[in-house]
Write a protein that holds these residues in place. Structure first.
Motif, PDB file in Angstrom:
ATOM      1  N   GLU A  79       0.883  -1.354   0.029  1.00 55.95           N
ATOM      2  CA  GLU A  79      -0.012  -0.184   0.111  1.00 55.95           C
ATOM      3  C   GLU A  79       0.825   1.322  -0.065  1.00 55.95           C
ATOM      4  O   GLU A  79       0.363   2.218  -0.246  1.00 55.95           O
ATOM      5  N   ASP A  80       2.009   1.080   0.501  1.00 51.94           N
ATOM      6  CA  ASP A  80       2.906   2.303   0.719  1.00 51.94           C
ATOM      7  C   ASP A  80       3.035   2.933  -0.600  1.00 51.94           C
ATOM      8  O   ASP A  80       3.241   3.916  -1.075  1.00 51.94           O
ATOM      9  N   GLU A  81       3.553   2.136  -1.673  1.00 51.78           N
ATOM     10  CA  GLU A  81       3.879   2.252  -2.995  1.00 51.78           C
ATOM     11  C   GLU A  81       2.521   3.168  -3.742  1.00 51.78           C
ATOM     12  O   GLU A  81       2.831   4.268  -4.416  1.00 51.78           O
ATOM     13  N   VAL A  82       1.466   2.838  -3.218  1.00 52.19           N
ATOM     14  CA  VAL A  82       0.219   3.353  -3.971  1.00 52.19           C
ATOM     15  C   VAL A  82       0.164   4.896  -3.266  1.00 52.19           C
ATOM     16  O   VAL A  82      -0.073   5.786  -4.052  1.00 52.19           O
ATOM     17  N   LEU A  83       0.191   4.815  -1.906  1.00 55.38           N
ATOM     18  CA  LEU A  83      -0.090   5.971  -1.004  1.00 55.38           C
ATOM     19  C   LEU A  83       0.927   7.102  -1.465  1.00 55.38           C
ATOM     20  O   LEU A  83       0.512   8.258  -1.553  1.00 55.38           O
ATOM     21  N   ASN A  84       2.049   6.783  -1.729  1.00 58.13           N
ATOM     22  CA  ASN A  84       3.008   7.736  -2.063  1.00 58.13           C
ATOM     23  C   ASN A  84       2.937   8.433  -3.366  1.00 58.13           C
ATOM     24  O   ASN A  84       3.595   9.477  -3.421  1.00 58.13           O
ATOM     25  N   CYS A  85       1.993   8.044  -4.152  1.00 64.23           N
ATOM     26  CA  CYS A  85       1.770   8.913  -5.537  1.00 64.23           C
ATOM     27  C   CYS A  85       0.642   9.396  -5.641  1.00 64.23           C
ATOM     28  O   CYS A  85       0.281   9.630  -6.836  1.00 64.23           O
ATOM     29  N   LEU A  86      -0.107   9.386  -4.683  1.00 56.31           N
ATOM     30  CA  LEU A  86      -1.301  10.160  -4.744  1.00 56.31           C
ATOM     31  C   LEU A  86      -1.542  11.653  -4.592  1.00 56.31           C
ATOM     32  O   LEU A  86      -1.759  12.196  -3.417  1.00 56.31           O
ATOM     33  N   ASP A  87      -0.755  12.297  -5.553  1.00 55.84           N
ATOM     34  CA  ASP A  87      -0.661  13.758  -5.614  1.00 55.84           C
ATOM     35  C   ASP A  87      -1.418  14.372  -6.771  1.00 55.84           C
ATOM     36  O   ASP A  87      -1.787  13.605  -7.848  1.00 55.84           O
ATOM     37  N   GLU A  88      -1.535  15.522  -6.878  1.00 58.41           N
ATOM     38  CA  GLU A  88      -2.487  15.935  -7.874  1.00 58.41           C
ATOM     39  C   GLU A  88      -1.903  15.934  -9.312  1.00 58.41           C
ATOM     40  O   GLU A  88      -2.430  15.992 -10.426  1.00 58.41           O
ATOM     41  N   ASP A  89      -0.439  15.851  -9.441  1.00 59.40           N
ATOM     42  CA  ASP A  89       0.472  15.522 -10.915  1.00 59.40           C
ATOM     43  C   ASP A  89      -0.104  14.452 -11.350  1.00 59.40           C
ATOM     44  O   ASP A  89       0.112  14.357 -12.460  1.00 59.40           O
ATOM     45  N   ASN A  90      -0.618  13.423 -10.628  1.00 56.18           N
ATOM     46  CA  ASN A  90      -0.981  11.992 -11.146  1.00 56.18           C
ATOM     47  C   ASN A  90      -2.370  11.758 -11.273  1.00 56.18           C
ATOM     48  O   ASN A  90      -2.787  10.840 -11.516  1.00 56.18           O
ATOM     49  N   VAL A  91      -3.222  12.711 -11.278  1.00 58.22           N
ATOM     50  CA  VAL A  91      -4.680  12.911 -11.361  1.00 58.22           C
ATOM     51  C   VAL A  91      -4.776  12.708 -12.939  1.00 58.22           C
ATOM     52  O   VAL A  91      -4.561  13.340 -13.732  1.00 58.22           O
ATOM     53  N   ILE A  92      -5.673  11.645 -13.334  1.00 56.92           N
ATOM     54  CA  ILE A  92      -6.135  11.374 -14.769  1.00 56.92           C
ATOM     55  C   ILE A  92      -7.505  11.268 -14.772  1.00 56.92           C
ATOM     56  O   ILE A  92      -7.959  11.269 -15.948  1.00 56.92           O
ATOM     57  N   GLY A  93      -8.345  11.665 -13.757  1.00 56.21           N
ATOM     58  CA  GLY A  93      -9.833  11.937 -13.836  1.00 56.21           C
ATOM     59  C   GLY A  93     -10.276  12.011 -12.419  1.00 56.21           C
ATOM     60  O   GLY A  93      -9.803  11.708 -11.414  1.00 56.21           O
ATOM     61  N   SER A  94     -11.537  12.610 -12.699  1.00 53.52           N
ATOM     62  CA  SER A  94     -12.376  12.782 -11.422  1.00 53.52           C
ATOM     63  C   SER A  94     -13.742  12.628 -11.679  1.00 53.52           C
ATOM     64  O   SER A  94     -14.214  12.805 -12.756  1.00 53.52           O
ATOM     65  N   GLY A  95     -14.535  12.163 -10.495  1.00 52.30           N
ATOM     66  CA  GLY A  95     -15.993  12.110 -10.752  1.00 52.30           C
ATOM     67  C   GLY A  95     -16.764  12.398  -9.351  1.00 52.30           C
ATOM     68  O   GLY A  95     -16.207  13.106  -8.662  1.00 52.30           O
ATOM     69  N   SER A  96     -17.782  12.012  -9.289  1.00 51.90           N
ATOM     70  CA  SER A  96     -18.834  12.478  -8.134  1.00 51.90           C
ATOM     71  C   SER A  96     -18.283  11.658  -6.747  1.00 51.90           C
ATOM     72  O   SER A  96     -18.578  12.326  -5.692  1.00 51.90           O
ATOM     73  N   SER A  97     -17.724  10.584  -6.939  1.00 52.69           N
ATOM     74  CA  SER A  97     -17.239   9.827  -5.714  1.00 52.69           C
ATOM     75  C   SER A  97     -15.798   9.732  -5.636  1.00 52.69           C
ATOM     76  O   SER A  97     -15.313   9.563  -4.415  1.00 52.69           O
ATOM     77  N   GLY A  98     -15.050  10.639  -6.225  1.00 51.16           N
ATOM     78  CA  GLY A  98     -13.612  10.841  -6.004  1.00 51.16           C
ATOM     79  C   GLY A  98     -12.800  10.906  -7.170  1.00 51.16           C
ATOM     80  O   GLY A  98     -13.202  11.583  -8.166  1.00 51.16           O
TER      81      GLY A  98
END
Length: 999
Positions: A678-697
């Motif tokens: 999970e650390d590999e995933v959590l460490n990359c959750l920044d705005e530069d990596n956003v590829i889409g968004s919707g009503s739930s997240g």
């Protein structure tokens, strides 16, 4: 005088102002012209209603007059008219006896003043969009004989006043939203000949015994009316009844003996109830009976000999508890074309002359305890299309006569004790698309005549004693999807022509005596999903090109003689199962495969090395151990350093952004073997990596340390509100969406369903980790500037992939799953433009009682994709998904969005239908598509229109959609009709259920 002249001038002036089309018309013409102006006529179907050469409208389209040039009949069927019904105008036509407006878009409510049309004898408003309650004033029409309001959206109850009709002979309220119960007052309309109330969501209720008073009744159709209790004994009075249909209800008890007194019966349909007991004695009284269907009940006992002596055309007794032997008299039936008795407890041998006297078309005796030989006369009349005999104890050889039965399309003889050679002709029958011979004792080889089986899609021969060479002619089967021949004695090498099977998805020939090398060009099998050649003697190198087979997710080459290196390209595949064990492979394992999850995949290869325990582990002395110790210390130190830098960076960024994520409180739940934490995933959750968004997240692209990418959907806890007690509670919708996604994707596996690797949860945040789709969603790709990149073959592949994914959800999951939000944005595309169905946040399972899911509290779905009936009832089943998928097909064909300002108040479905009618198909198809594919595109367009039928009853099941799409892609395939010949019901509901299906 001046006053008189002024009056005359004013009169002439007003006369000149009148439209010329009205001044010369009769009063009735004037009324009809007002009728035209009150409706929207986009197809100009009423263009002739301006002709003023005659003073009457008798020459206008859809108008019929009597000898006195008075309007008596209006028939505007299929005129594509929109708007409310102006009864206040129509009822001024005092001699109007017939009003037919079927299959238009007449909407709003049916006005109460319809009762003013007192001359009406025939009123047909079926297949429109009428809503509200049924007008209680309809029974005031003194001369009405025919009333058809089928396929509208009427709700509420059937008024008790309907029992006051004086002359009514036909009433059809089929497929509305009536939700009360069937009123007993209908038993007062003794003139009735036809009573059709099927497919309404009535509340659970008994059949009113007063229906037995309708002594003139000829057709009684109460299918799927939520009826409970027993069949009333009063039905013995229905001496004129010919069609008796109470199917798909919850009726119980036995079939009453009074049924045998209804001597005019031609058709009995009681299937899918909870009836028990035995068939009543005295069936021989029903001398006109052509069809009997009591399947899917709990009826037992023996099949009466007297039943088999009737002039039956269709006999359906399947999924019951019948026992004993089949009466020999069934072979004497001269008209029998449908015979389905599968899933019972029947024993003994089949009558020797079965099929000799009757033109058998559909024959299914599967899942019984029959023994003996297959009757040679089954195809005596040359009409047999489906032969299903699986799961019995039949023995002996397949009759040679079946090899000459060129009408056969479906053959399932698996799980018996059959033996000997398969007739040469059977291998090459031109229309067979399914040939299943598994789990028998067949011997001999596959005949070269198999090259003539141009329609063959599924060839399953596993667990027999077949031997010899697999012939090169098998490469001609352009439509072959599966070739399963494991546990036989096939020898020699695989035919070189097998690489021509461009549609092949499964090749399973494990446990044979195959030798040689893999054929060159195997990478041309672009749709191959499963390759199982385990336990053979195949040698040579594993081709590097296998790594380019992008949809391959099952590869088993174990227990062979492969040598050389493990191709580096294999690490490009997304394999759910890999087994290369017990060969003669050598060299280094590809670095991305050096994981514990693959350890057992490589054992038994002495020359194979890699960073896995058990490989190259022969003890190379202290120096080797020391090197490994130093390497381990270095790696650990490097990891600590990297982790410290990353931790410091994210700690700093979290403080800077005013929020922090406590990683120690995350809970990880995996659904596949993972090569990351999970650390590999959590460490990359920044705005530069956003590829889409919707009503739930939001959705992030996360590149893991091994170079692979995953997509991560972050779902926050939602809006918080303070309750009266001061507690804080979360928005339940987000939690429900998360739970539904995990519940659904966590347990299903299919190449066309997006893979959920794992989920991570904490108190305030939830993460879903999926496989990454480099080409994004179909909606984004199709409706952006990149839409031109999607040529027709690619779009067709996307449609087929998505259809197979939905078919898996509807037909292969137990219980079935309804997606509820099928749309182009929820169909994701991999690097090869293979499609995956995604986003199961509102998915629901279908209840096991077969009635579909219960009503939802809110509408789930997206604008433009929601089926019409769902918006009214909030009841959801597979047909809702099929409508939404039909919209996706229309998007692929037209290149247009489901909702567009250009359509006005219409949506894509309505726009496509209107444009087809008014301008033709060229104005519907996407201009970016190559015209050389026009014929194929038009066929797919027709499938989309079928899926978006306003009547769910007319939409094909997803399994049928897949087959139709496959037939479009084939060259010699012909679409078979799903309509049963000889059915007497006014509608036939084909749910495309395929008992014991292989697909």
């Amino acid at each position: 005088m001046l006053h008189h002249l002024l009056f005359m001038f004013l009169f002439l002036f007003l006369l000149l102002l009148q439209p010329p089309t009205i001044t010369s018309l009769s009063q009735e013409g004037f009324y009809l012209h007002q009728f035209k102006l009150s409706l929207d006529d986009p197809s100009s179907s009423l263009s002739t209603w301006n002709n003023n050469r005659d003073q009457t409208p008798c020459t206008w389209s859809g108008i019929t007059c009597d000898d006195n040039k008075t309007v008596t009949k209006i028939n505007l069927s299929n005129f594509n008219l929109f708007g409310p019904l102006p009864t206040s105008i129509l009822c001024r036509l005092t001699n109007l006896t017939t009003l037919i407006l079927t299959n238009n878009s007449i909407n709003q409510t049916l006005p109460l003043d319809i009762s003013l049309c007192t001359s009406l004898t025939h009123l047909d408003l079926s297949q429109n969009l009428l809503t509200g309650t049924l007008p209680h004033t309809l029974s005031n029409l003194p001369n009405l004989r025919y009333l058809d309001l089928t396929a509208n959206n009427f709700s509420g109850e059937i008024p008790n006043s309907f029992g006051k009709f004086q002359k009514l002979e036909v009433i059809s309220l089929v497929y509305n939203l009536l939700d009360s119960s069937i009123p007993a007052s209908l038993g007062n309309v003794t003139t009735l000949k036809t009573l059709n109330l099927s497919y309404n969501p009535f509340q659970p209720s008994h059949i009113p015994p007063e229906i037995g008073n309708l002594t003139n009744l000829e057709i009684l159709w109460l299918s799927s009316c939520n009826l409970v209790g027993v069949i009333p004994d009063s039905f013995r009075n229905l001496k004129k009844l010919s069609v008796f249909d109470l199917s798909m209800n919850n009726l119980e008890g036995s079939i009453p003996s009074s049924l045998t007194e209804m001597t005019s019966l031609k058709q009995i349909e009681l299937y899918n109830n909870s009836l028990s007991g035995e068939l009543p004695a005295g069936m021989s009284n029903l001398t006109l009976l052509r069809l009997i269907d009591v399947s899917m009940n709990s009826i037992g006992g023996v099949i009466p000999d007297e039943l088999c002596r009737l002039p039956l055309e269709s006999l359906n007794l399947y999924e019951n508890r019948f026992s004993g032997e089949l009466p020999a008299s069934i072979a004497d039936s001269p008209n029998l074309y449908e015979f389905k008795i599968f899933t019972n407890l029947l024993t003994g041998e089949l009558p020797e002359n079965l099929g000799k006297n009757g033109p058998l078309i559909w024959f299914d005796v599967s899942n019984n305890k029959f023994s003996g030989k297959i009757p040679a006369s089954l195809c005596e009349k040359g009409a047999l299309e489906e032969l299903l005999m699986i799961h019995n104890s039949f023995s002996g050889e397949i009759p040679e006569s079946l090899g000459r039965c060129r009408t056969l399309a479906r053959v399932r003889l698996g799980f018996n004790r059959l033996s000997g050679d398969v007739p040469v002709g059977l291998w090459g029958l031109p229309h067979v698309y399914l040939l299943e011979l598994v789990d028998n004792s067949f011997s001999g080889s596959i005949a070269k005549t198999i090259g003539g089986a141009g329609n063959l899609s599924l060839l399953t021969l596993s667990n027999n004693n077949f031997s010899g060479v697999i012939p090169e002619e098998i490469g001609r089967l352009e439509n072959l999807l599966e070739f399963s021949g494991g546990n036989n004695k096939f020898n020699s090498s695989l035919p070189e022509s097998i690489v021509n099977l461009s549609q092949l998805g499964i090749l399973d020939l494990h446990n044979n005596n195959l030798s040689g090398e893999l054929p060159k060009g195997i990478q041309s099998l672009k749709k191959l999903n499963e390759l199982n050649l385990a336990n053979n003697e195949i040698a040579g190198k594993i081709p590097q090109e296998i790594g380019s087979m992008s949809v391959l997710n099952f590869l088993d080459l174990s227990n062979n003689r492969f040598s050389g290196n493990v191709p580096l390209s294999l690490q490009n595949l997304k394999l759910n199962q890999l087994n290369l064990s017990y060969n003669s492979l050598s060299g280094e394992i590809p670095p991305l495969m050096a994981k514990d999850m693959y350890r057992d995949s490589f054992i038994g290869n002495p020359g194979l090395c890699g960073d896995l325990k058990g490989l190259c582990d022969k003890g190379e002395g202290k120096s080797t151990n020391f090197v490994w110790l130093l390497r381990t210390i270095f790696i650990v130190a490097a990891l600590v350093l990297v982790f410290g830098v990353i931790w410091f960076y994210f700690k700093y960024m979290n403080i800077k952004k005013g929020r922090s994520i406590d990683k120690t409180k995350w809970t990880l739940m995996s659904f596949h073997k993972l090569g990351f934490g999970e650390d590999e995933v959590l460490n990359c959750l920044d705005e530069d990596n956003v590829i889409g968004s919707g009503s739930s997240g939001k959705v992030y692209k996360v590149v893991l340390k091994n170079g692979e990418a995953v997509a991560v959907k972050k779902i926050w806890g939602g809006v918080r509100v303070e309750t009266e007690g001061g507690d804080i509670e979360k928005n339940q919708f987000q939690d429900n969406a998360f739970d539904a996604e995990v519940e659904t994707l966590g347990k299903i596996r299919h190449k066309n369903i997006v893979k959920l690797w794992c989920c991570c949860t904490t108190r305030d945040c939830k993460l879903l980790v999926y496989e990454y789709m480099p080409n994004g969603s179909l909606g984004d790709m199709l409706h952006s500037s990149k839409g031109g990149l999607l040529d027709w073959p690619t779009r067709y592949k996307i449609a087929l992939d998505a259809a197979e994914g939905l078919s898996y959800l509807h037909h292969d999951c137990v219980p079935p799953i309804v997606h509820r939000d099928v749309k182009s944005n929820n169909i994701l595309l991999d690097e090869e433009f293979g499609a995956r169905v995604a986003d199961f946040g509102v998915a629901k399972v279908v209840e096991s009682n077969g009635k579909g899911t219960k009503s939802m509290s809110v509408i789930a779905g997206s604008c433009g994709y929601i089926a019409p009936e769902y918006a009214y009832t909030l009841r959801v089943n597979e047909k809702s998904d099929i409508y939404s998928f039909g919209v996706v097909i229309l998007e692929l064909v037209t290149g247009r969005k489901p909702v567009d300002p250009e359509f006005g108040e219409k949506d894509l479905v309505m726009w496509a239908c209107n444009t087809l009618d008014q301008k033709g198909v060229d104005h519907v198809l996407d201009s970016r598509l190559d015209s050389c594919f026009k014929e194929e595109i038009c066929k797919v367009l027709n499938i989309g229109l079928m899926c978006t039928s306003p009547l769910p009853i007319n939409r094909p099941a997803m399994r049928r959609v897949v087959k139709m799409l496959l037939e479009v892609g084939g060259t010699d395939s012909q679409t078979k009709s799903s309509q049963k010949a000889g059915k007497l019901s006014p509608y036939y509901y084909d749910d495309a259920s395929d008992h014991g299906s292989v697909a």
